[in-house]
Design an enzyme around this catalytic site. Structure first.
Site, PDB file in Angstrom:
ATOM      1  N   ARG A 150      86.292  33.588  38.227  1.00  0.00           N
ATOM      2  CA  ARG A 150      86.184  34.466  39.398  1.00  0.00           C
ATOM      3  C   ARG A 150      84.782  34.435  40.001  1.00  0.00           C
ATOM      4  O   ARG A 150      84.587  34.725  41.178  1.00  0.00           O
ATOM      5  CB  ARG A 150      86.577  35.895  39.009  1.00  0.00           C
ATOM      6  N   TYR A 182      83.695  40.955  66.774  1.00  0.00           N
ATOM      7  CA  TYR A 182      85.020  40.363  66.568  1.00  0.00           C
ATOM      8  C   TYR A 182      86.001  41.517  66.328  1.00  0.00           C
ATOM      9  O   TYR A 182      85.784  42.345  65.426  1.00  0.00           O
ATOM     10  CB  TYR A 182      84.922  39.419  65.366  1.00  0.00           C
ATOM     11  N   ASP A 203      76.490  38.439  62.574  1.00  0.00           N
ATOM     12  CA  ASP A 203      77.551  37.429  62.527  1.00  0.00           C
ATOM     13  C   ASP A 203      77.035  36.223  63.315  1.00  0.00           C
ATOM     14  O   ASP A 203      76.893  36.272  64.538  1.00  0.00           O
ATOM     15  CB  ASP A 203      78.842  37.994  63.137  1.00  0.00           C
ATOM     16  N   LYS A 236      85.187  28.247  60.805  1.00  0.00           N
ATOM     17  CA  LYS A 236      85.051  27.666  62.151  1.00  0.00           C
ATOM     18  C   LYS A 236      84.335  26.312  62.077  1.00  0.00           C
ATOM     19  O   LYS A 236      84.907  25.358  61.594  1.00  0.00           O
ATOM     20  CB  LYS A 236      84.315  28.642  63.075  1.00  0.00           C
TER      21      LYS A 236
HETATM   22  C1  LIG Z   1      82.781  35.763  65.371  1.00  0.00           C
HETATM   23  C2  LIG Z   1      83.835  35.748  64.319  1.00  0.00           C
HETATM   24  N1  LIG Z   1      83.538  36.255  63.122  1.00  0.00           N
HETATM   25  C3  LIG Z   1      84.448  36.273  62.132  1.00  0.00           C
HETATM   26  C4  LIG Z   1      85.714  35.770  62.323  1.00  0.00           C
HETATM   27  C5  LIG Z   1      86.712  35.830  61.203  1.00  0.00           C
HETATM   28  O1  LIG Z   1      86.864  34.620  60.566  1.00  0.00           O
HETATM   29  P1  LIG Z   1      88.145  34.317  59.674  1.00  0.00           P
HETATM   30  O2  LIG Z   1      89.216  33.881  60.617  1.00  0.00           O
HETATM   31  O3  LIG Z   1      87.690  33.274  58.731  1.00  0.00           O
HETATM   32  O4  LIG Z   1      88.496  35.588  58.971  1.00  0.00           O
HETATM   33  C6  LIG Z   1      86.069  35.227  63.552  1.00  0.00           C
HETATM   34  C7  LIG Z   1      87.416  34.659  63.763  1.00  0.00           C
HETATM   35  O5  LIG Z   1      87.839  34.302  64.818  1.00  0.00           O
HETATM   36  C8  LIG Z   1      85.100  35.225  64.588  1.00  0.00           C
HETATM   37  O6  LIG Z   1      85.401  34.761  65.818  1.00  0.00           O
END
Ligand SMILES: Cc1ncc(COP(=O)(O)O)c(C=O)c1O
Length: 398
Positions: free
Chosen positions: A56, A109, A181, A206
């Site tokens: 883990r 987001y 982020d 991404k």
């Molecule tokens: C800016 C941003 N942060 C976080 C995420 C979340 O990522 P995940 O799809 O891996 O949960 C996204 C998803 O589109 C995003 O656009």
């Protein structure tokens, strides 16, 4: 290096996280899957320092990828989460406690808002949303019980660039961690930890993964107190990431620095082409001179990736449907950062509270989000051209 010159990022990403001591090894650590890890002796089993002791907490696959993310984000400590969303939510959970207050950008987001407004609210944590352009005025919103500030720059639907150094200095003065982020920049074009952030978070799903086939989040930091909080939170929750996903993301990371310039140039080519059209209301791309935060982007970022927005003119559902269905090379689907182009409408008006966006109707058209992939820019432009023709034709039909 022998001459003491720091290697270029593209060079470092190709070889980072490789074992230094082993004479022969695969170029990227293969998926090493484990729950039980066996110790050769009782002394090894009871030793206080054990590099690996239960699956883990990760295997060599995880350690190799974390080392690479440390290089990318200029971070000493890196932890992984099962998705980008989990990287954000678990980081907030690491700092918040019952009775605390957190500041979250209005451009976050949108599922992060769901987590704050429901899950954190149940934990008696109050979320206050702030205007992404607030800059140093964030100081006026910080309270005694403020446990964290979350920024996302640029916002992944509306593309505001946040003044991270200004937020970072206000946060530091108040002793509050600033979480950023950093998914849009992929960590290549912006280094939040060098600009005053405490924690840099990415959805490695991404650009790092880059092939739309794995989900993963990264949490990077240098501050030892933040590190302890994040590590304890992940450990106590029992969060774990599959070695297969980590391996895929590490594989993607090897080509990240080569892929991004293509996303960048395709994105800018499409954005400029859209901006020149009379039937596009506006284009939201921080690398365009027309973007309100262009100067801030130029100051802090070293490049742009392929995600940006544009507004169609006011239109009927039939026109929007005709536009989307006419697209051949742009897929319709969530997420971004993969090799393929995407184009979707984004209903931002549903999420905003502090800096509202009007609902599409007779006055405003729908906001669209494009992810420019690795196809030829000319083909992508031709595709958009014929989608606009379908949009017009549907408008004339009434
Ligand atoms: C800016 C941003 N942060 C976080 C995420 C979340 O990522 P995940 O799809 O891996 O949960 C996204 C998803 O589109 C995003 O656009």
């Amino acid at each position: 290096m022998a001459d003491g010159k720091k290697k270029d990022e593209a060079t470092r990403l190709v070889s980072s996280g490789r074992p230094k001591e082993r004479p022969s090894h695969p170029v990227t650590h293969p998926p090493e899957r484990a729950s039980t890890i066996l110790f050769p002796t009782y002394e090894d089993f009871t030793a206080t320092e054990r590099e690996f002791f239960y699956g883990r907490f990760g295997t060599r696959t995880h350690r190799a990828f974390e080392a690479s993310i440390g290089e990318l984000e200029a971070a000493e400590h890196v932890y992984l989460a099962p998705s980008g969303l989990a990287a954000v939510t678990l980081s907030l959970l690491a700092f918040a406690q019952p009775g605390s207050h957190i500041l979250v950008t209005d451009s976050a987001y949108d599922p992060v808002r769901g987590y704050c407004d429901r899950f954190l609210k149940r934990m008696q944590v109050e979320t206050e949303y702030y205007d992404p352009h607030i800059g140093s005025d964030i100081a006026g919103l910080i309270r005694e019980n403020t446990a964290a500030i979350l920024a996302e720059s640029p916002g992944s639907l509306t593309f505001e660039i946040q003044d991270i150094p200004a937020l970072g200095s206000a946060a530091k003065q108040a002793g509050v961690p600033l979480l950023v982020d950093n998914t849009w920049s992929a960590g290549v074009y912006f280094k939040p930890l060098d600009h005053g952030a405490t924690v840099s978070i990415q959805a490695a799903t991404k650009y790092i993964g880059g092939h739309s086939d794995c989900l993963l989040g990264t949490i990077a930091m240098n501050d030892p107190s933040a590190e302890r909080k994040v590590a304890n939170c992940l450990r106590q929750i029992g969060s774990n990431v599959s070695a297969d996903d980590v391996w895929l993301a590490h594989r993607g990371l090897r080509t990240l620095a080569a892929r991004l310039p293509v996303h960048q140039s395709n994105g800018i080519a499409l954005a400029r082409w859209l901006e020149a059209r009379d039937d596009v209301v506006c284009v939201l791309h921080p690398a365009l001179e027309s973007h309100p935060d262009h100067e801030l982007w130029k100051r802090d970022f070293t490049g742009a990736t392929g995600l940006f927005g544009f507004e169609l003119p006011p239109c009927s559902d039939k026109q929007l449907t005709a536009f989307c269905n006419a697209l051949e090379h742009f897929g319709m689907g969530y997420s971004w950062g993969g090799f393929e182009s995407l184009c979707i409408p984004v209903p931002v008006h549903k999420y905003r509270t502090v800096s509202p966006r009007p609902e599409p109707g007779p006055e405003r058209g729908p906001l669209m989000r494009i992810h420019a992939g690795l196809e030829s820019a000319d083909d992508l432009i031709m595709d958009l051209e014929q989608a606009f023709a379908a949009f017009d034709a549907a408008g004339k039909q009434g």
